[in-house]
Motif scaffolding. Structure first.
Motif, PDB file in Angstrom:
ATOM      1  N   GLU A 127       0.857  -1.185   0.000  1.00  9.36           N
ATOM      2  CA  GLU A 127       0.000   0.000   0.000  1.00  9.36           C
ATOM      3  C   GLU A 127       0.896   1.238   0.000  1.00  9.36           C
ATOM      4  N   VAL A 128       0.577   2.204  -0.848  1.00  9.90           N
ATOM      5  CA  VAL A 128       1.431   3.366  -1.048  1.00  9.90           C
ATOM      6  C   VAL A 128       1.507   4.214   0.222  1.00  9.90           C
ATOM      7  N   VAL A 129       2.733   4.545   0.605  1.00 13.44           N
ATOM      8  CA  VAL A 129       2.990   5.404   1.758  1.00 13.44           C
ATOM      9  C   VAL A 129       3.470   6.784   1.306  1.00 13.44           C
ATOM     10  N   ALA A 130       4.345   6.800   0.303  1.00 11.25           N
ATOM     11  CA  ALA A 130       4.900   8.074  -0.167  1.00 11.25           C
ATOM     12  C   ALA A 130       5.311   7.958  -1.624  1.00 11.25           C
ATOM     13  N   ASP A 144      -2.474  12.129  -2.704  1.00 10.19           N
ATOM     14  CA  ASP A 144      -3.876  11.960  -2.302  1.00 10.19           C
ATOM     15  C   ASP A 144      -4.582  10.920  -3.161  1.00 10.19           C
ATOM     16  N   ASP A 145      -4.091  10.720  -4.379  1.00 13.04           N
ATOM     17  CA  ASP A 145      -4.694   9.716  -5.263  1.00 13.04           C
ATOM     18  C   ASP A 145      -4.309   8.301  -4.855  1.00 13.04           C
ATOM     19  N   LEU A 146      -3.132   8.152  -4.212  1.00 10.53           N
ATOM     20  CA  LEU A 146      -2.583   6.817  -4.002  1.00 10.53           C
ATOM     21  C   LEU A 146      -2.395   6.402  -2.554  1.00 10.53           C
ATOM     22  N   ALA A 147      -2.340   7.339  -1.629  1.00  8.42           N
ATOM     23  CA  ALA A 147      -2.056   6.997  -0.227  1.00  8.42           C
ATOM     24  C   ALA A 147      -2.994   5.905   0.269  1.00  8.42           C
ATOM     25  N   GLY A 148      -2.404   4.803   0.747  1.00  9.27           N
ATOM     26  CA  GLY A 148      -3.191   3.695   1.281  1.00  9.27           C
ATOM     27  C   GLY A 148      -3.729   2.750   0.227  1.00  9.27           C
ATOM     28  N   ARG A 149      -3.493   3.034  -1.040  1.00 12.07           N
ATOM     29  CA  ARG A 149      -3.999   2.172  -2.116  1.00 12.07           C
ATOM     30  C   ARG A 149      -2.918   1.210  -2.570  1.00 12.07           C
TER      31      ARG A 149
END
Length: 350
Positions: A127-130, A144-149
């Motif tokens: 899951e994307v962190v940074a 914002d598009d990827l955080a947690g995805r």
């Protein structure tokens, strides 16, 4: 107000215990830039009973710079401070470690933000962190598009993401250190090839904390390679002979048709000058006109008589073009010619 220090404070300050240190001596123990801070804190505790907890540098009697944590607590009676208790602890090692960590963090941030390749950091669940700014520039996604995805969000497909995840997991350490190519999907839906280098983020005890991926858009490089391959195929399979020279006229490459027409192999002509083919039928004025056109116009085209390796004279239809750089300087010459001996023989019969 009198002050007393424990022996440990004298040890930290590398001082011999005096009969009784003064407030001024205590303040002067601190580094010059810190003296006004500790003086204000002590005075606030004396005047108002305000406690303090500070981390400040001191200069020992032997000139050593240390960091200490100093705390002060006031005992107040009848609205007046009657006693001030304080602690004094050497925290130099902790402070230096914190400074080193801060330096490394700042260095990582600088590298992370300045690298032109896309970088993505994930947790163990992928899951994307940074992401770094280049990731946004190349793929179009913001954090914002990827955080947690899941990283599958920017792979060409979920299947490819799963396949790569399984493949990377089963590789040896050496294989994992090698770049690999995967197709990714930009925010606008565009698919592009990305040369990728992945690494595991581990704690000091070997526990896996996450993963780091570096992605380079190799679209232009692959297109360039395809163009070079096409040019190589054209060069090798053209029916016309092709000669490439440097700016001084030294042959650097010829194709198969050159050998077929002239009889000279590639190894025999590399490093030679095309004048080795001269038949002697053209006078110096002919060549002067040819070079004048190449110099002024960048190209020349016409008929010329040359000599094969076996001594036979033959007619060529020849085109020479100058290859120039952005500043207009000639880097190479490319000559394209075909054997028109049969055509010339037929014309002589008419």
């Amino acid at each position: 107000m009198t002050f007393s220090w424990t022996r440990e404070i004298f040890n930290i300050a590398e001082m011999a215990p005096p009969v009784g240190p003064s407030l001024e001596e205590g303040i002067n123990l601190f580094a010059p830039a810190a003296r006004s801070i500790i003086a204000a804190a002590v005075q606030g505790a004396i005047d108002n009973g305000t406690p303090y907890d500070l981390e400040l540098p001191i200069m020992t009697a032997k000139g050593q710079r240390l960091w200490v944590q100093t705390q002060g607590f006031a005992e107040v009676r009848g609205g007046k401070t009657v006693r001030l208790f304080g602690t004094f602890q050497d925290i130099t090692a902790r402070r230096l470690a914190a400074d080193e960590l801060a330096h490394r963090t700042a260095l990582f941030e600088a590298i992370f933000k300045s690298i032109p390749d896309a970088i993505v950091s994930t947790n163990v669940k992928r899951e994307v962190v940074a992401i770094n700014p280049a990731f946004t520039s190349i793929l179009g996604y913001g954090i914002d598009d990827l955080a947690g995805r899941q990283t599958a969000h920017f792979y060409e497909s979920q299947d490819e993401c799963d396949r790569q995840g399984q493949l990377r997991f089963n590789l040896t350490a050496r294989e994992r250190s090698l770049p690999y190519q995967v197709n990714y999907k930009k925010k606008d839906g565009t698919i592009f090839p990305g040369e990728t280098l992945g690494t595991i983020i581990e704690a000091s005890d070997g526990i896996v904390l996450g993963y780091l991926g570096v992605i380079r858009d190799v679209t232009e490089r692959l297109q360039g390679q395809a163009k070079l391959q096409l040019a190589a195929n054209v060069f090798d399979h053209a029916r016309e002979a092709i000669t490439v020279t440097d700016a001084k006229g030294t042959i650097v490459d010829v194709n198969h048709a050159f050998t077929r027409i002239t009889g000279y192999g590639r190894e025999e002509v590399i490093g030679q000058n095309p004048r080795m083919l001269k038949s002697g039928r053209q006078d110096p004025a002919f060549y002067a006109a040819m070079w004048g056109a190449l110099t002024n116009q960048g190209h020349w085209s016409g008929e010329i008589w040359n000599r094969r390796k076996n001594g036979e004279v033959y007619a060529e239809l020849l085109t020479i073009s100058a290859v120039r750089d952005g500043q207009g300087h000639t880097q190479q010459y490319v000559a394209l010619f075909s054997d028109i001996s049969a055509i010339k023989a037929h014309q002589s019969q008419l």
